[in-house]
Scaffold this active site. Structure first.
Site, PDB file in Angstrom:
ATOM      1  CB  ALA A  39    -101.048 -95.630  52.574  1.00 18.16           C
ATOM      2  N   GLY A  40     -98.192 -96.576  51.514  1.00 20.56           N
ATOM      3  CA  GLY A  40     -96.996 -97.292  51.946  1.00 20.56           C
ATOM      4  C   GLY A  40     -96.159 -96.268  52.681  1.00 20.56           C
ATOM      5  NE  ARG A 143    -127.074 -94.525  48.999  1.00 28.04           N
ATOM      6  CZ  ARG A 143    -128.058 -93.859  48.420  1.00 28.04           C
ATOM      7  NH1 ARG A 143    -128.958 -93.249  49.144  1.00 28.04           N
ATOM      8  NH2 ARG A 143    -128.148 -93.808  47.106  1.00 28.04           N
ATOM      9  CD  GLN A 221    -103.862 -92.613  49.665  1.00 26.94           C
ATOM     10  OE1 GLN A 221    -104.835 -92.298  50.323  1.00 26.94           O
ATOM     11  NE2 GLN A 221    -103.220 -93.737  49.905  1.00 26.94           N
ATOM     12  CB  THR A 236    -106.629 -91.988  45.868  1.00 31.69           C
ATOM     13  OG1 THR A 236    -107.023 -93.249  46.428  1.00 31.69           O
ATOM     14  CG2 THR A 236    -106.757 -90.887  46.913  1.00 31.69           C
ATOM     15  CB  SER A 296     -92.897 -97.884  49.946  1.00 33.85           C
ATOM     16  OG  SER A 296     -93.770 -96.796  49.874  1.00 33.85           O
ATOM     17  N   GLY A 299     -93.384-101.004  44.087  1.00 34.18           N
ATOM     18  CA  GLY A 299     -92.037-101.073  43.514  1.00 34.18           C
ATOM     19  C   GLY A 299     -91.921-100.336  42.195  1.00 34.18           C
ATOM     20  N   GLY A 410     -82.489 -87.155  55.499  1.00 38.10           N
ATOM     21  CA  GLY A 410     -82.204 -88.569  55.274  1.00 38.10           C
ATOM     22  C   GLY A 410     -83.380 -89.380  55.773  1.00 38.10           C
TER      23      GLY A 410
END
Ligand code: GDP
Ligand code: IMO
Ligand code: MG
Length: 425
Positions: A39-40, A143, A221, A236, A296, A299, A410
């Protein structure tokens, strides 16, 4: 009180971090329940920009408790870097982040395995974020995983057994790697984790709920990347849907309240996999440029296309969304007209329900609406919305069957318009 859940309805990067930050003042606790540093989550306010990976986005507003839940996978080295960057900019986190003992650890070898499996897949690689997410969840399910709670008991022994197992697999794959630097940073990260309160978060969360505390669960995600319902195998490795908040925090389904579903006014995707409304032309490039659509975390340029209402309706269904949040409306401010995919044409048949596979030859069927051609970035209230924008909102609400309660114009915290004030609720 119940737990409200906020989730992405598309392929991630919808703007979850921004809205969690906006909503945090209404809550006592913010909790991540799945995913990890893949995540970003970007937050912008007071001229500052932050990208959070493992730390929940409720960290900046009014000293709230932020929990890293049992469903999350945590990389100590990346967590350390994230904590230290925030501390350098003056944010004291130690007393405000609690980590579940049942969260799984991303080992340094998980990252190497992620790269090795991707290399092995060649042309059909997933295009993962390379953070070891898949291999860590694989070990959890088979496991073989190591959990945060293991740090407190016979840790070295357990760590060595896990690493030796991975080294054997990597050798069998003939994959070259150098563990030493990664391992050093990882061990330093373990020391950082020890500074935080390690808790049995399922007990904590349920006690807080019993005391009428308000909790916001922050998804990572997006629904189309969910391991069960996303565009498998290009997904994912966790349940990103609202049900994931139950397993990822230890809260019963009956304890879930509002489900906020968040989407962009268009659509993006990073990594490989099908994307029916993707645009390869100058319109897609305009979305990328105006929306600054570059990952993020990695890139990477994000793939861009029109909004897909077939996929959105599906996401709303599996998540049980009660309120919608539309992001990045401003990116469309200069568009002459705006398209929305309302159905798919599959072999000459019009399909409105999201099909088993979107891999096959399908053509999106679009509705086209006039653009509003007005700069919306400084608007403060829905009373200022241009007529065409209101028409676009009504069209979406009707097609999706859920009200759009927040509109983002924004990236800044302040560029958020709450419609139908519910402060009296
Ligand atoms: P998340 O992963 O869902 O938290 O989303 P990301 O942070 O990865 O990506 C969303 C990007 O869009 C970030 O760069 C945000 O700063 C930015 N953003 C969020 N909301 C808006 C918006 O309404 N308009 C514009 N132009 N940018 C936005
Ligand atoms: P946030 O929370 C967008 C994508 C990757 C890849 C696939 C699998 O910022 O919205 P993984 O590393 O999880 O095994 O990669 O999922 N992906 C994301 N795309 N936003 C994300 O997170 C993502 N996390 C993973 O690009 O296609
Ligand atoms: Mg993101």
């Amino acid at each position: 009180m119940k737990v409200d859940v906020l989730l992405g309805l598309q392929w991630g990067d919808e703007g979850k971090g921004k809205i969690v930050d906006v909503l945090t003042p209404k809550y006592d606790i913010v909790a991540r329940f799945q995913g990890g540093p893949n995540a970003g989550h970007t937050l912008e306010f007071e001229g500052q920009k932050y990208v959070l990976r493992s730390i929940p986005s409720g960290i900046f507003q009014g000293g709230k408790i932020n929990i890293i839940g049992n469903g999350v996978v945590l990389d100590p080295a990346l967590f350390k870097a994230e904590v230290e960057a925030l501390e350098r900019s003056g944010h004291d986190l130690t007393k405000r982040i609690y980590i579940s003992r049942k969260a799984h650890l991303i080992l340094p070898t998980h990252r190497i395995l992620d790269a090795a499996y991707e290399a092995q897949k060649g042309d059909v690689k997933i295009g993962t974020t390379g953070k070891g997410i898949g291999p860590t969840y694989t070990d959890k399910i088979s496991r073989n995983g190591l959990r945060i709670g293991d740090i407190e008991q016979n840790f070295e022994q357990k760590y060595k057994a896990a690493i030796d197992r991975h080294i054997l697999i990597l050798k069998q794959m003939n994959y070259d790697f150098d563990l030493s630097q990664l391992e050093k940073e990882w061990m330093e990260g373990i020391e950082t984790i020890k500074r935080f309160k390690l808790i049995d978060s399922e007990h904590f969360v349920n006690k807080e709920l019993a005391e009428d505390k308000k909790i916001l669960a922050e998804g990572a995600q997006g629904t189309m990347l969910d391991i069960d319902f996303g565009s498998y195998p290009y997904v994912t490795s966790s349940n990103t849907i609202s049900a994931g908040a139950s397993t990822g925090l230890g809260i019963a389904p009956s304890k879930i309240g509002e489900v906020y579903g968040i989407f962009k006014a268009y659509c993006t995707r990073v990594g490989s996999g099908p994307f029916p409304t993707e645009l390869h032309d100058e319109v897609g490039q305009k979305m990328r440029d105006f929306g600054n659509e570059y990952g993020s975390v990695t890139g990477r340029p994000r793939r861009c296309g029109w909004i897909d209402l077939v996929a959105l309706r599906y996401a709303i269904m599996v998540d049980g969304v009660t309120q919608l949040i539309m992001m990045k409306s401003d990116v469309m401010d200069t568009f002459e007209s705006i398209k929305a995919c309302v159905a798919y044409d599959i072999n000459g048949k019009e399909v409105e329900d999201f099909p088993y596979s979107i891999d096959e030859n399908l053509t999106p069927i679009y509705a086209e609406l006039p653009g509003w051609k007005t700069d919306m970035t400084k608007m403060q209230s829905e009373n200022e919305f241009p007529e065409e924008f209101n028409a676009y909102l009504s069209f979406l609400e009707e097609n999706l069957g859920v009200p759009i309660k927040i509109v983002s114009v924004g990236p800044d915290r302040a560029q958020t318009i709450i419609r139908y004030d519910d402060s009296a609720e």
